[in-house]
Design an enzyme around this catalytic site. Structure first.
Site, PDB file in Angstrom:
ATOM      1  N   CYS A 223       0.807  -1.224   0.000  1.00 17.82           N
ATOM      2  CA  CYS A 223       0.000   0.000   0.000  1.00 17.82           C
ATOM      3  C   CYS A 223       0.837   1.269   0.000  1.00 17.82           C
ATOM      4  O   CYS A 223       0.320   2.356  -0.222  1.00 17.82           O
ATOM      5  CB  CYS A 223      -0.923   0.015   1.218  1.00 17.82           C
ATOM      6  SG  CYS A 223      -0.037   0.054   2.802  1.00 17.82           S
TER       7      CYS A 223
ATOM      8  N   ARG B 100      -9.775   3.325  11.448  1.00 12.01           N
ATOM      9  CA  ARG B 100      -8.870   3.022  10.338  1.00 12.01           C
ATOM     10  C   ARG B 100      -9.676   2.688   9.086  1.00 12.01           C
ATOM     11  O   ARG B 100     -10.422   1.709   9.059  1.00 12.01           O
ATOM     12  CB  ARG B 100      -7.975   1.844  10.714  1.00 12.01           C
ATOM     13  CG  ARG B 100      -6.769   1.636   9.811  1.00 12.01           C
ATOM     14  CD  ARG B 100      -5.925   0.492  10.347  1.00 12.01           C
ATOM     15  NE  ARG B 100      -4.638   0.400   9.700  1.00 12.01           N
ATOM     16  CZ  ARG B 100      -3.541   1.040  10.081  1.00 12.01           C
ATOM     17  NH1 ARG B 100      -3.594   1.859  11.118  1.00 12.01           N
ATOM     18  NH2 ARG B 100      -2.402   0.888   9.448  1.00 12.01           N
TER      19      ARG B 100
ATOM     20  N   ARG C 156      -9.954   1.524   5.207  1.00 14.25           N
ATOM     21  CA  ARG C 156      -9.268   0.764   4.162  1.00 14.25           C
ATOM     22  C   ARG C 156     -10.239   0.517   3.007  1.00 14.25           C
ATOM     23  O   ARG C 156     -11.463   0.538   3.192  1.00 14.25           O
ATOM     24  CB  ARG C 156      -8.769  -0.577   4.693  1.00 14.25           C
ATOM     25  CG  ARG C 156      -7.563  -0.474   5.630  1.00 14.25           C
ATOM     26  CD  ARG C 156      -6.346   0.002   4.862  1.00 14.25           C
ATOM     27  NE  ARG C 156      -5.146   0.055   5.669  1.00 14.25           N
ATOM     28  CZ  ARG C 156      -4.722   1.130   6.324  1.00 14.25           C
ATOM     29  NH1 ARG C 156      -5.450   2.238   6.284  1.00 14.25           N
ATOM     30  NH2 ARG C 156      -3.603   1.112   7.008  1.00 14.25           N
TER      31      ARG C 156
ATOM     32  N   GLU D  82      -7.137  -5.896  -0.413  1.00 13.89           N
ATOM     33  CA  GLU D  82      -7.209  -4.819   0.582  1.00 13.89           C
ATOM     34  C   GLU D  82      -6.082  -3.834   0.342  1.00 13.89           C
ATOM     35  O   GLU D  82      -4.978  -4.225  -0.042  1.00 13.89           O
ATOM     36  CB  GLU D  82      -7.108  -5.425   1.989  1.00 13.89           C
ATOM     37  CG  GLU D  82      -7.078  -4.405   3.127  1.00 13.89           C
ATOM     38  CD  GLU D  82      -5.654  -3.997   3.510  1.00 13.89           C
ATOM     39  OE1 GLU D  82      -5.508  -2.966   4.192  1.00 13.89           O
ATOM     40  OE2 GLU D  82      -4.699  -4.695   3.112  1.00 13.89           O
TER      41      GLU D  82
END
Length: 248
Positions: A77, A159, A161, A115
């Site tokens: 990421c 968080r 994502r 993800e």
């Protein structure tokens, strides 16, 4: 009982695997991880301790896959992260997405779940996500993505994502919606859970803290003093706030 075979790429210490196995159990489905891959030796060690399964190393060295139904991949990421340089596919790590595409071509699974950080959605004006979508759909998969906040799923963490989901030769309809969750405050939204189970009380950091932890986990005096200057010695001002580490 039906067994779902899955592959866990860029596995880290096994977060996606843990969630996938838990979800399958809730549906009375057995799972079997037939291959995992993670290049970081420290993460490999933790993964082995967690699952008694040692991941393979560099994904670029994998040239065949066992039969499986689901492919999981939390591909790198940093190339798309707000905390990184956001170089996207111009960064070597960003090109590793195409290694996933290569492996999908070898043995097409029935479905995949990817993800990544939320920055993937807006990176390069949305063109990066469109490139990924094009690669996926050209292989016969549907393509949906959802921005989800872990705080909406019984975790004491704010968080966000992005999750990319695709099914081979199908056009699924999901009862899931993107939800960025609460802002940096005490507030918390748990409506997302209403799609799957009754609403529950939010989990907070206080719920998971141990009593009398080892002093080795204390913040350094330098870090504490830096915070004191920022909040003018009033640490209550930090309640509900997140601290972001802008590396570099």
């Amino acid at each position: 009982m039906k067994t779902i075979r899955f592959i866990d790429l860029f596995s880290g210490i096994g977060g996606m695997r843990l969630a996938f196995e838990s979800a399958a159990r809730s549906l009375n489905l057995e799972t079997e991880c037939v291959l995992s891959s993670e290049i970081n030796p420290d993460a490999q060690l933790v993964y082995q301790k967690n699952f008694a399964d040692t991941p393979l190393g560099d994904i670029r060295l994998i040239d065949k896959l066992p039969e499986h139904e689901i492919l999981l991949a939390g591909f790198p990421c940093q190339s798309f992260s707000y905390a990184g340089k956001k170089e996207g596919f111009g960064d070597t790590r960003g090109t590793l997405f195409f290694e996933i595409a290569r492996l999908i071509d070898i043995f097409k699974p029935q479905a995949f779940i990817f993800e990544n950080v939320r920055g993937l959605v807006s990176h390069d004006g949305g063109r990066t996500l469109e490139t990924i979508k094009g690669e996926i759909k050209s292989r016969g998969y549907s393509f949906d993505y959802f921005l989800l906040n872990s705080s909406n799923f019984s975790l004491p963490q704010n968080r966000v994502r992005v999750y990319l989901v695709g099914i081979l030769n199908a056009s699924p309809q999901f009862n899931l919606i993107s939800d960025l969750g609460p802002k940096d405050s005490h507030s918390s939204s748990h409506q997302q859970l209403s799609f799957f189970s009754p609403l529950s009380q939010p989990v907070t950091v206080a719920d998971i803290l141990e009593d009398n932890p080892d002093p080795k986990y204390d913040c350094s005096p330098e870090f504490v003093n830096a915070l004191k200057q920022i909040v003018n010695n009033d640490f209550s001002r930090l309640h509900g706030r997140r601290l972001i580490d802008y590396r570099g």
